[in-house]
Design a protein around this motif. Structure first.
Motif, mmCIF file in Angstrom:
data_model
loop_
_atom_site.group_PDB
_atom_site.id
_atom_site.type_symbol
_atom_site.label_atom_id
_atom_site.label_comp_id
_atom_site.label_asym_id
_atom_site.label_seq_id
_atom_site.Cartn_x
_atom_site.Cartn_y
_atom_site.Cartn_z
ATOM 1 N N ALA A 103 0.852 -1.193 0.000
ATOM 2 C CA ALA A 103 0.000 0.000 0.000
ATOM 3 C C ALA A 103 0.886 1.241 0.000
ATOM 4 C CB ALA A 103 -0.884 -0.002 1.236
ATOM 5 N N GLY A 104 0.339 2.345 -0.415
ATOM 6 C CA GLY A 104 1.112 3.584 -0.381
ATOM 7 C C GLY A 104 1.262 4.197 -1.744
ATOM 8 N N HIS A 105 2.032 5.256 -1.808
ATOM 9 C CA HIS A 105 2.187 5.998 -3.052
ATOM 10 C C HIS A 105 3.658 6.102 -3.423
ATOM 11 C CE1 HIS A 105 -2.034 7.021 -2.969
ATOM 12 N NE2 HIS A 105 -1.898 7.251 -1.666
ATOM 13 N N GLU A 145 2.074 12.259 -5.467
ATOM 14 C CA GLU A 145 1.030 11.279 -5.748
ATOM 15 C C GLU A 145 0.135 11.097 -4.522
ATOM 16 O OE1 GLU A 145 2.219 7.614 -8.010
ATOM 17 O OE2 GLU A 145 1.120 6.628 -6.400
ATOM 18 N N ALA A 146 0.765 11.075 -3.338
ATOM 19 C CA ALA A 146 -0.002 10.922 -2.090
ATOM 20 C C ALA A 146 -0.907 12.125 -1.866
ATOM 21 C CB ALA A 146 0.958 10.759 -0.918
ATOM 22 N N ASP A 147 -0.376 13.320 -2.131
ATOM 23 C CA ASP A 147 -1.170 14.555 -1.955
ATOM 24 C C ASP A 147 -2.367 14.557 -2.914
ATOM 25 O OD1 ASP A 147 0.587 15.374 -0.061
ATOM 26 O OD2 ASP A 147 1.640 16.834 -1.325
ATOM 27 N N ALA A 148 -2.108 14.152 -4.163
ATOM 28 C CA ALA A 148 -3.194 14.146 -5.168
ATOM 29 C C ALA A 148 -4.282 13.151 -4.770
ATOM 30 C CB ALA A 148 -2.620 13.798 -6.543
#
Lengths: 175, 129
Positions: free
Chosen positions: A131-133, A138-141
């Motif tokens: 899991a994760g970005h 990418e995480a912010d988006a």
């Protein structure tokens, strides 16, 4: 270390070396460099061209419609000739669909190419997804999409139709 | 009460094509005073400069979405009563519920036609039953 231990260790190292060789082959088959340097940018350019041509054609058609709506209809024969000419221009503008269809087919082929290679690689390595970005942007988006409910257009049967929405709003009237 | 066709309307969408479509549909419905904004932030600025009779906004825009614009409008005492119609491709139930909770007056899912736009505007300005 005894002789049997040495043989066992040699066998283990040989297996690891074989695995690394095979993994290198799988990575090469993945064609990651070609993917990110050629295929994905080319697909992006195709899609940008689709957006541009559909936007251009839409604007052309709307301009024609605006011309027809604002045309002087006091001379019926002249008006009909004008409308006929403008309708032909609409047909011409619709030719964009053939080109966009071809461009989208190329993008679909690229996606199938990538899917086949990634699928083969994932099957060979047997790695589990984490899991994760990939990065902070990418995480912010993703966080923004979730917070602001940016789902985008729904695929058929996923979203609500206008009558569904009307019923939903009626049910929520007290809110 | 029918909608006043002289009222200024603010159309908010990041696609110029969609603004042009809505502008033309509004023109066919008799509304001539139509301004436009490309996102929620620009719209908020215009709303603070001029009194609009109706806001018709897309949802998915950057940097400020239509959903954020709606919440800003409803939390501003000077703007809170401004009728607000969301016109968007966001058709999931969670979107409709969130918009309703935030105070949207009506909700149109894209693609839509002139009759739907007219019906929703009429409904917003119809006397409460």
């Amino acid at each position: 270390m005894g002789i049997s231990d040495s043989v066992e260790l040699e066998n283990e190292l040989r297996k690891i070396a074989d695995y690394i060789v095979a993994l290198r082959r799988e990575i090469a088959v993945l064609q990651a460099n070609e993917m990110h340097m050629k295929k994905i940018p080319a697909a992006g350019q195709e899609l940008a061209a689709v957006v541009s041509s559909t936007e251009g054609a839409t604007n052309e058609i709307m301009a024609i419609a605006e011309n027809v709506m604002s045309a002087d209809a006091s001379d019926p024969a002249g008006y009909k000739a004008f409308v006929d000419k403008e309708m032909m221009a609409i047909f011409e503008s619709c030719a964009f669909q053939d080109l966009t269809g071809q461009r989208i087919s190329r993008v679909v082929k690229t996606l199938e190419h990538i899917e086949a290679r990634v699928s083969r690689f994932a099957t060979y390595t047997g790695v589990q997804d984490e899991a994760g970005h990939a990065n902070e942007a990418e995480a912010d988006a993703a966080a923004r999409r979730e917070r602001l409910l940016l789902n985008g257009p729904s695929i058929a049967d996923e979203g609500n139709t206008q009558p569904d929405i009307d019923r939903l709003l009626a049910a929520l009237k007290g809110l | 009460m029918a909608a006043d066709t002289h009222m200024p309307i603010l159309v908010v969408d990041d696609y110029k094509t969609m603004i042009r479509i809505i502008r033309n549909l509004l023109k066919q419905l008799g509304f001539e005073d139509v301004d436009e904004a490309a996102d929620g932030k620009e719209a908020l600025g215009k709303l603070k400069e001029k009194k609009y009779g109706l806001v018709i906004s897309d949802w998915n825009m950057e940097p400020m979405t239509g959903y954020e614009l709606l919440r800003e409008v409803r939390s501003d005492p000077g703007l809170s009563k401004t009728p607000f119609i969301m016109v968007t491709a966001e058709s999931k139930t969670e979107n409709v519920v969130a918009a309703k909770k935030a105070g949207v007056n009506n909700y149109i899912v894209k693609p839509f036609n002139a009759a739907t736009l007219k019906n929703k505007i009429d409904a917003v300005f119809a006397p409460a039953a």
